[in-house]
Design a protein around this motif. Sequence first.
Motif, short mmCIF file in Angstrom:
data_model
loop_
_atom_site.label_atom_id
_atom_site.label_comp_id
_atom_site.label_asym_id
_atom_site.label_seq_id
_atom_site.Cartn_x
_atom_site.Cartn_y
_atom_site.Cartn_z
N ASN A 156 0.80 -1.23 0.00
CA ASN A 156 0.00 0.00 0.00
C ASN A 156 0.83 1.28 0.00
OD1 ASN A 156 -2.09 -2.02 1.59
ND2 ASN A 156 -3.03 -0.57 0.15
N LEU A 196 -0.07 8.98 8.50
CA LEU A 196 0.29 7.69 9.10
C LEU A 196 -0.96 6.84 9.35
CD1 LEU A 196 2.41 5.83 10.35
CD2 LEU A 196 2.10 7.03 12.52
N ILE A 256 -2.13 5.30 6.19
CA ILE A 256 -1.18 4.29 5.68
C ILE A 256 -1.28 3.02 6.53
CG2 ILE A 256 1.29 3.75 5.43
CD1 ILE A 256 1.79 6.50 4.43
N GLU A 257 -1.57 3.21 7.82
CA GLU A 257 -1.71 2.04 8.70
C GLU A 257 -2.95 1.22 8.35
OE1 GLU A 257 -1.56 4.07 12.48
OE2 GLU A 257 0.35 3.12 12.98
N GLU A 258 -4.05 1.92 8.01
CA GLU A 258 -5.28 1.20 7.67
C GLU A 258 -5.84 1.72 6.36
OE1 GLU A 258 -7.93 1.63 10.98
OE2 GLU A 258 -6.35 1.08 12.39
N THR A 288 8.07 6.01 11.74
CA THR A 288 6.78 5.29 11.73
C THR A 288 6.21 5.19 10.32
OG1 THR A 288 5.84 7.43 12.33
CG2 THR A 288 6.03 5.80 14.08
N SER A 341 8.76 2.82 8.12
CA SER A 341 8.69 1.39 8.42
C SER A 341 7.47 0.72 7.77
CB SER A 341 8.66 1.17 9.94
OG SER A 341 7.47 1.74 10.46
N ARG A 342 6.52 1.52 7.33
CA ARG A 342 5.35 0.93 6.68
C ARG A 342 5.43 0.98 5.16
NH1 ARG A 342 4.08 2.41 11.57
NH2 ARG A 342 2.58 1.15 12.73
N CYS A 343 6.57 1.40 4.65
CA CYS A 343 6.72 1.52 3.19
C CYS A 343 7.70 0.49 2.65
CB CYS A 343 7.27 2.90 2.83
SG CYS A 343 6.19 4.27 3.25
#
Length: 542
Positions: free
Chosen positions: A37, A141, A144-146, A166, A169-171
């Motif tokens: 995502n 954020l 991007i988290e949900e 934060t 780390s989600r990318c």
Amino acid sequence: MSSLYRRHRPQKWETISGQSNIKSTLQQEIKDVRLVNAYLFFGPRGVGKTSIARIFAKSLNCAMRIPTDSEPCNKCTNCEEITSGRSLDVLEIDAASHTGVDHVREAIIENAQFAPSKGAYKIFIIDEVHMLSISAFNALLKIIEEPPAHVIFILATTEPDKVPETIISRCQRFDFKKIPHKEVIARLKLVATEENISVEDEVYERVARQSEGCVRDAESLLGQLFSIGETAITSEMADLVLPRFYIDKLKIFVEGILKKDIITNLNLIQTLANEGVDLLLFHEQLIEFIRLIMLVKFNPELARQSFHLNDAALISIEDVAGRMSPEQLSVIFEETIDAKKWWKNARISEIPLELLTLKIAYAGSSLIPSVSHREIPSSQGHSKNQPVAEPSLDKIQIPTPVITNQLPACGTTSLLHESSNTPQPPGIISLDEIKKKWNDLLKRVQTYHHSLPVILRMSEPLEVAGNVLRIGLKYTFHRDKIKERKMSDLVEKALLDVLGFPLLIEPMMITVSTPVQPDKDAKSIEFDDLVQAFSGIPAPLA
Ligand SMILES: [Zn+2]
């Protein structure tokens, strides 16, 4: 013509320059429909981050793409809308001009809730993402988290350090590199062909070199050349837009320094000035050229790669490199970089280069070490053309100064003298005149620094050589203190005040004619005060 970069923006994977690993990874993800995502593209400006983001988005939303192929068709409505920036499903946001949380809420979070209008995905390309405010990052954020299933974020930045961990780390992260020289040239040739303009090969080289791996800059420079309005761009025309690398003149200049051929160098500087050459640029190129000599000497293969030299140029530089000892190279390199400081106060633009020539050639009886007869270190990938000859004294003719650089044993007489073949420039001030003004100098220095005159009282002016005043000091601690840039600057400043013209100083050790008594005499008491004043620890005297 200024929009050359936009007009020729790559529309297919195969036309993107460089970034081959990134391209193949993303293309495979498209074919496998194995997407995440959020993507983070980071790397220098102008190396294809946004172009790849757009093609990636286009491939994902292309209505006619063959599933086993990653290339977009560039013909369907979706492709055309993305190309022209009209797509409602691919949204580009410039975070640099929309840093606030409100914009992130409106343009991204609310918009992301709606299903894509035509394509399979809703794709947000956020450029310069590091510019977002903290609250904007927090809002980003959350989504991007949900994220809604159909949403993909592509975050692009030149400064990943400023993006919160934060988010990072989600990318899935992609580290973009500068574009290799050859690929920049290939890209430029493609653009020129499409524009129907012929360009001399040397011009491509110069544009690629000037743009340092940034395709956008390269195309922008090419656009400026095309705006000259000719259908054939020659190297002479390119001089209007591009700085020329004065390799022949740089070589003459360096050889002038080596041979102490002041006349040639002064003439060269004057000629360059008369021809309107930017002498500061020449100075910068001189530093680059000396670095090139160093690379050619120690690592020819790296030189070839970094400077994209043809064989003739390489042989020509090997010739100079072969005649320089590592020590000479080191001194000339350092002095040339150091001389950049003279530009600050140079009212006449010739002065810094003139002073550099004089300083290395004359003041440098101790600056340029005598030629050593050690073998020049060989290196891997040494070119066959490299003359392995040791530096020749006949060719270089650098006098060997016999100046004591270390503190000799106590009680010996001064050894300070130079070999008689050292050429002396016409003196601008005599040593006697300096001695007469020594007290004035001390008073002047006192106004700048309270302890520095203590050292100078224990020193003596030895000699004026050109624009350099050699100052003799009895203690290594004194010499090292005066050698400190801050201190020598102060002394030189005071000299300028007292004399009305600049002199450089060169502190050096002299021997004392009478042995230093182990008992504390007046001088050693003064010396202790001095050490205290500078909070220093004196070097042992013997
Ligand atoms: Zn399409």
